[in-house]
Design a protein around this motif. Structure first.
Motif, short mmCIF file in Angstrom:
data_model
loop_
_atom_site.label_atom_id
_atom_site.label_comp_id
_atom_site.label_asym_id
_atom_site.label_seq_id
_atom_site.Cartn_x
_atom_site.Cartn_y
_atom_site.Cartn_z
N HIS A 1 0.80 -1.22 0.00
CA HIS A 1 0.00 0.00 0.00
C HIS A 1 0.83 1.28 0.00
N LEU A 2 2.14 1.16 0.23
CA LEU A 2 3.03 2.31 0.17
C LEU A 2 3.96 2.18 -1.03
N SER A 3 4.30 3.31 -1.63
CA SER A 3 5.27 3.28 -2.72
C SER A 3 6.66 3.04 -2.15
N ASP A 4 7.61 2.68 -3.01
CA ASP A 4 8.98 2.43 -2.55
C ASP A 4 9.55 3.68 -1.87
N GLU A 5 9.29 4.85 -2.45
CA GLU A 5 9.83 6.08 -1.89
C GLU A 5 9.21 6.39 -0.53
N GLN A 6 7.92 6.10 -0.38
CA GLN A 6 7.26 6.32 0.92
C GLN A 6 7.83 5.39 1.98
N ILE A 7 8.10 4.15 1.61
CA ILE A 7 8.69 3.19 2.56
C ILE A 7 10.07 3.68 3.01
#
Length: 396
Positions: free
Chosen positions: A357-363
């Motif tokens: 549910h999160l993008s790679d950048e958000q993670i």
């Protein structure tokens, strides 16, 4: 028939390689399909002419397309068994999947043609005549198709061939289609409503269309790169982790280049202070065991894990706690600490499930913010994001 053909093509089965055995069973399935489908097509076509039934004629054309499909299957198995060459170092095994895809398209094309003819038949209302001979031919066809379903399913499971399993599915749909045709003729005879025959033709076309769509899905999936069998993945992990020095397995990738041409690679974790020769010997044994069980080629890379450094252990635990708070499905491997003059770098691979549910950048942003708050602002994270190629994971 299958026993006769197997006696001819499998004279020395025990001395055959897996690829040779796969080709032989494919030839058996293909030849049996050609002979039986041509026989059914001829008898049904004659019955269709005698009765004037659109549905019977449609069923005959369906068997004729099945015979053509068997010819394509034969060609596919023969071409796929060719040896590897400089242009195709992994062999030609995927030609079988291409052949199965062509078979599926032929099935779908025939369904469209039959549907069109049946719809036109609704407005023509031609007389239909049921005879005992026609009923006997249709009953015989059902029996033959059940036989073809049984042997194709057995051979398909034996060889793991998606093409032969698709042929088994098609045979079962033919049984249902011919049953519909027989029932429609009986109802037409009892009621005198000739349009029942055209309706039965539409139902038959629908059966064939579904079989074609299912077959396209099953034969195109290996070409696109489908996930491997979960049981195979678990068994490979069990074999590698059964050796005392191996702590875990990750980055397991299985490449399928066609029957008998499977290539496996994985990373095995071992204590950093272990003797390299001991680890090498254990993994050699693991590779041999996997080759024997699955008939594949395998390469194992060793990742050293530090178990006796208090700083590494402490920061590993802290990082695992951070990942747990973000989402319990996140995991990491290859964790290490690199000290430089002005900063300390935390280096690891992060395993993220598909559809997260999160993008790679958000993670990455969340991890870095939590590391700075909880572990120290001077720490730098160098994170490589991985995906799991070996299994389906639940996503939110």
């Amino acid at each position: 028939m299958i026993s006769l053909l197997s006696h001819f093509f499998l004279k020395n089965e025990s001395a055959m390689t897996e690829i040779q055995r796969h080709k032989a069973w494919g030839m058996i399935s293909g030849l049996a399909g050609i002979l039986l489908n041509l026989l059914l097509a001829l008898t049904k076509f004659l019955a269709g002419l005698a009765t004037g039934s659109i549905a019977v004629t449609a069923d005959a054309l369906n068997n004729l397309s099945d015979a053509a499909s068997s010819i394509v299957t034969l060609i596919g198995f023969r071409l796929s068994s060719q040896e590897a060459d400089p242009e195709h170092p992994f062999g030609h095994g995927r030609i079988e999947y291409l052949a199965g895809f062509i078979v599926s398209l032929l099935i779908l094309l025939m369904a469209v043609e039959l549907f069109r003819d049946s719809v036109l038949g609704l407005f023509e209302s031609k007389p239909v005549h049921l005879t005992i001979l026609t009923a006997a031919i249709l009953l015989l066809s059902i029996a033959v198709k059940l036989y073809m379903f049984a042997y194709n399913r057995r051979i398909g499971r034996l060889t793991g061939s998606a093409t032969i399993l698709a042929a088994a599915t098609d045979s079962l749909s033919d049984v249902l289609a011919t049953g519909v045709v027989l029932v429609s003729l009986v109802l037409t005879r009892l009621t005198g409503l000739n349009r029942i025959d055209a309706i039965a033709g539409i139902i038959v076309a629908s059966f064939i269309c579904k079989a074609g769509i299912d077959s396209i899905r099953d034969t195109s999936s290996p070409l696109l790169g489908q996930a491997p069998d979960p049981n195979m993945v678990r068994r490979i992990e069990e074999i590698v982790c059964s050796y005392p020095s191996i702590l875990g397995v990750h980055d397991l990738i299985i490449h399928n280049y066609g029957p008998g041409r499977i290539y496996v690679s994985l990373h095995a974790e071992a204590p950093a202070n272990s003797r390299l020769l001991d680890i090498h010997d254990e993994l050699d044994e693991a590779e041999d065991a996997i080759r024997r069980e699955f008939g594949c080629e395998i390469t194992i890379h060793v990742d050293p894990i530090i178990l006796d450094d208090p700083e590494v252990l402490e920061k590993t635990g802290q990082m695992l706690g951070i990942l747990e708070k973000i989402d319990s499905r996140l995991s990491m491997h290859d964790f290490r600490i690199v000290h430089k003059k002005s900063k300390t770098k935390l280096v690891f691979d992060l395993l993220v499930p598909y559809g997260f549910h999160l993008s790679d950048e958000q993670i990455l942003t969340q991890i870095r913010e939590r590391v700075h708050r909880q572990m120290g602002a001077d720490l730098v994270c160098s994170i490589h994001i991985d995906r799991d190629f070996s299994a389906d994971r639940q996503t939110q």
